[in-house]
Design an enzyme around this catalytic site. Structure first.
Site, short mmCIF file in Angstrom:
data_model
loop_
_atom_site.label_atom_id
_atom_site.label_comp_id
_atom_site.label_asym_id
_atom_site.label_seq_id
_atom_site.Cartn_x
_atom_site.Cartn_y
_atom_site.Cartn_z
N CYS A 149 13.71 10.19 8.38
CA CYS A 149 13.40 9.78 9.76
C CYS A 149 14.65 9.74 10.63
O CYS A 149 14.58 10.02 11.82
CB CYS A 149 12.70 8.43 9.76
SG CYS A 149 13.52 7.19 8.77
N GLU A 166 8.66 1.09 11.87
CA GLU A 166 9.82 1.98 11.70
C GLU A 166 9.24 3.39 11.71
O GLU A 166 8.59 3.81 10.76
CB GLU A 166 10.53 1.67 10.38
CG GLU A 166 11.97 2.09 10.38
CD GLU A 166 12.15 3.54 9.98
OE1 GLU A 166 12.11 4.39 10.88
OE2 GLU A 166 12.31 3.81 8.79
N GLU A 215 9.52 15.60 16.25
CA GLU A 215 10.04 15.44 14.89
C GLU A 215 9.35 16.45 13.98
O GLU A 215 8.13 16.43 13.84
CB GLU A 215 9.76 14.01 14.40
CG GLU A 215 10.38 13.74 13.04
CD GLU A 215 10.13 12.31 12.58
OE1 GLU A 215 8.98 11.84 12.67
OE2 GLU A 215 11.08 11.67 12.11
N LYS A 217 0.88 -1.17 0.00
CA LYS A 217 0.00 0.00 0.00
C LYS A 217 0.92 1.22 0.00
O LYS A 217 1.43 1.63 1.04
CB LYS A 217 -0.90 -0.01 1.24
CG LYS A 217 -2.19 0.78 1.11
CD LYS A 217 -2.04 2.25 0.77
CE LYS A 217 -1.68 3.12 1.94
NZ LYS A 217 -1.45 4.55 1.53
P1 NAP Z 1 1.74 8.49 7.93
O1 NAP Z 1 0.44 9.18 8.05
O2 NAP Z 1 2.22 7.69 9.06
O3 NAP Z 1 1.67 7.60 6.59
C1 NAP Z 1 2.52 6.51 6.27
C2 NAP Z 1 1.70 5.45 5.55
O4 NAP Z 1 0.69 4.93 6.41
C3 NAP Z 1 0.96 5.98 4.32
O5 NAP Z 1 0.96 4.99 3.32
C4 NAP Z 1 -0.42 6.22 4.89
O6 NAP Z 1 -1.43 6.27 3.92
C5 NAP Z 1 -0.59 5.03 5.80
N1 NAP Z 1 -1.63 5.18 6.81
C6 NAP Z 1 -2.23 6.31 7.25
N2 NAP Z 1 -3.16 6.02 8.17
C7 NAP Z 1 -3.16 4.68 8.33
C8 NAP Z 1 -3.90 3.78 9.17
N3 NAP Z 1 -4.81 4.20 10.02
N4 NAP Z 1 -3.62 2.46 9.07
C9 NAP Z 1 -2.68 2.01 8.23
N5 NAP Z 1 -1.96 2.81 7.41
C10 NAP Z 1 -2.19 4.13 7.47
O7 NAP Z 1 2.86 9.50 7.58
P2 NAP Z 1 2.65 10.83 6.73
O8 NAP Z 1 1.28 11.38 6.86
O9 NAP Z 1 3.09 10.53 5.38
O10 NAP Z 1 3.65 11.81 7.47
C11 NAP Z 1 3.34 12.36 8.73
C12 NAP Z 1 4.50 12.28 9.68
O11 NAP Z 1 4.99 10.93 9.78
C13 NAP Z 1 5.72 13.06 9.26
O12 NAP Z 1 5.65 14.39 9.66
C14 NAP Z 1 6.83 12.32 9.97
O13 NAP Z 1 7.00 12.77 11.28
C15 NAP Z 1 6.37 10.92 10.03
N6 NAP Z 1 7.02 10.10 8.99
C16 NAP Z 1 8.05 9.31 9.36
C17 NAP Z 1 8.68 8.54 8.41
C18 NAP Z 1 9.79 7.64 8.72
O14 NAP Z 1 10.54 7.29 7.82
N7 NAP Z 1 9.97 7.20 9.95
C19 NAP Z 1 8.27 8.59 7.10
C20 NAP Z 1 7.21 9.41 6.74
C21 NAP Z 1 6.59 10.16 7.72
P3 NAP Z 1 -1.80 7.62 3.17
O15 NAP Z 1 -1.15 7.50 1.87
O16 NAP Z 1 -3.30 7.63 3.05
O17 NAP Z 1 -1.32 8.76 4.00
#
Ligand code: NAP
Ligand code: MG
Length: 480
Positions: free
Chosen positions: A279, A245, A377, A170
């Site tokens: 990250c 992660e 973060e 996904k």
């Molecule tokens: P996110 O919301 O955690 O999204 C990551 C993935 O999870 C996306 O594919 C997202 O789908 C999916 N997702 C969202 N809600 C979910 C749920 N309830 N159940 C299962 N999967 C779900 O991250 P983001 O919105 O892209 O970024 C927000 C914050 O996350 C950033 O500001 C950062 O702090 C953190 N982040 C951390 C990393 C890392 O490498 N550790 C990477 C990216 C972001 P969608 O496509 O619909 O959003």
């Protein structure tokens, strides 16, 4: 305009069960760059059924059979590298040199590493009369973010496939193109039907179905802490394995025997790479307090020399991924100002001359570790520089975080670097800029629980079975 309206299920490109599309925005122009289909739970059901069916045969393949498939994928990935880099630039805004360079190279690096590990990995080992077998866990849901899309996708897919699992990917809605090209790569390479499946769409919809699904044995997730917690809760009733992660607020410790100008400059430049959307970014720069004036000068010079602009031009830094992320970063910069941090570079608003696109100024604050900008973060090009009194103080500040993903130590005396690295409570520490595809990567504390990369990445996707009394000659342990 890109149009990626089909999903990849059971070895075929198929239409969504219910047609529904979403626009994808180019963060550099704020214009629509293409369209994808948004999946529904019914598409996930089809993908899970295909993966479950394929698991029966894929889990029984030999190492050599899987190696052959991986080598075919490698040839195809190499052929599509330029296109892949262009897609990454278009979807998440990295400069083209970075998209076609490190972004794409991380994907091929994880593929090459998986091939090397697969050649050597001990799936079976006789200990006394007990046979230890590492067996694939089953059907894996892989949920990935947009910030290093090929890195995070390839570091999951290739170990999962190499160990005999079947997967449903996904990809992130914000950056769906590179995953689509990767699916084309896997198809062209002849990955058997159902072994790899991909459904695009909302994480809240599709991710939830995957996490709760009876027929999904594992979820591997990279992204935010909040979503990681939600996935864990959704997965708990089925007791599936969940690999997380998550985020970080990693300390970059510059020892006082290091060349401060060069190292503070390099650390500042590194923070701005990929627009700070990493990250494991060294987002807390720990420097000797007694020499703060020198460090401020070096950080200011480095931040001000980072060129920001069109990813298709020569700028070192492109936009951040979305309007939402832009706004969050602006709020953090305001927060830094409100809590009295000293702004030494960048600040609020877009860089001069950039009216359109989600561009952020490379920003550096001098602050203390108790402030919000040093604790949360930010996921943007915002560095918090913090002074330390001595080595104990540096270690204490580094460890005073809810996160524990990465860490950096730079200094002339390797023995001191080693001591500091050992005392830091994080999953990975890079000493003097080293890099290793075979080193495990993952978090302590709220940065997660899994370990990806190299052979540790294989163990993520393997069950351990003990067959006691298997060996005929228990007195002579041997390796199979
Ligand atoms: P996110 O919301 O955690 O999204 C990551 C993935 O999870 C996306 O594919 C997202 O789908 C999916 N997702 C969202 N809600 C979910 C749920 N309830 N159940 C299962 N999967 C779900 O991250 P983001 O919105 O892209 O970024 C927000 C914050 O996350 C950033 O500001 C950062 O702090 C953190 N982040 C951390 C990393 C890392 O490498 N550790 C990477 C990216 C972001 P969608 O496509 O619909 O959003
Ligand atoms: Mg989100």
């Amino acid at each position: 305009m890109r149009e990626y309206l089909k999903f990849y299920i059971d070895g075929q490109w198929v239409d969504p069960v219910e047609p529904k599309t979403a626009d994808v925005i180019n963060p550099a122009t704020e214009e629509v760059s293409g369209r994808i289909s948004l999946g529904s739970p019914a598409d996930i059901e089809k993908a899970v059924a295909a993966a479950r069916k394929a698991f029966a045969s894929w889990s029984e393949t030999t190492r050599e059979q899987r190696l052959e498939v991986m080598l075919a994928i490698q040839a195809e990935y190499e052929r599509r590298k330029q296109e892949m880099g262009e897609a990454i630039t278009e979807e998440m805004g990295a400069p083209l040199s970075l998209g076609t360079g490190f972004h794409t190279m991380l994907g091929s690096g994880h593929l090459q590493t998986a091939i090397e590990v697969l050649r050597e990995f001990k799936f079976e080992e006789l200990r006394g009369s007990t046979l230890i077998r590492h067996e694939p866990i089953g059907v894996c849901g892989l949920i990935t973010p947009w910030n290093w899309p090929m890195n995070q996708t390839c570091v999951k897919i290739f170990p999962a496939l190499a160990t005999g699992n079947t997967v449903i990917l996904k990809p992130p809605q914000l950056a769906p193109y590179s995953a689509q090209i990767l699916a084309e790569v896997l198809h062209a390479a002849g990955v058997p039907a159902g072994v790899f499946n991909m459904v695009q769409g909302s994480g809240a919809v599709l991710g939830t179905v995957l996490s709760k699904h009876e027929q999904v044995d594992m979820i591997s997730f990279t992204g935010s802490e909040g979503v990681g917690v939600q996935i864990s809760k959704d997965a708990a009733p089925t007791v599936k394995r969940v690999g997380l992660e998550l985020g970080g607020k990693s300390a970059y410790v510059v020892l006082d025997d290091a060349s401060l100008a060069a190292n503070v400059g390099a650390a500042t430049g590194a923070m701005m790479g990929n627009s700070g959307q990493t990250c494991s970014a060294g987002s807390r720069l720990l420097v000797p307090a007694a020499r703060m004036a020198e460090c401020i000068e070096a950080a200011r010079t480095a931040a001000n020399s980072v060129t920001v602009g069109d990813p298709l031009g020569n700028a070192a830094m492109g936009p951040v991924v979305s309007k939402g992320q832009y706004n969050i970063i602006q709020e953090y910069i305001q927060k830094g100002l409100d809590e009295g941090a000293e702004l030494i570079a960048g600040g609020l608003g877009r860089p001069a001359g950039l009216e359109k696109g989600f561009y952020v100024k490379p920003t550096v604050f001098v602050t203390t570790n108790d402030k919000v900008i040093a604790r949360e973060e930010i996921f943007g090009p915002v560095l918090a520089m913090i002074g330390y009194d001595d080595l104990d103080d540096a270690v204490e500040i580094a460890n005073d975080s809810t996160f524990g993903l990465g860490g950096y130590v730079v200094g002339e005396d390797l023995e001191t670097c080693r001591t500091v690295a050992k005392r830091m409570r994080t999953g990975a520490i890079w000493v003097n800029g080293s890099f290793d595809f075979h080193a495990p990567f993952g978090g302590y504390k709220r940065s997660g629980n899994g370990r990806e990369w190299g052979d540790f990445g294989f163990l993520e996707y393997l069950e351990v079975k003990a067959i006691i009394g298997y060996g005929a000659t228990p007195a002579h342990p041997a390796q199979i």
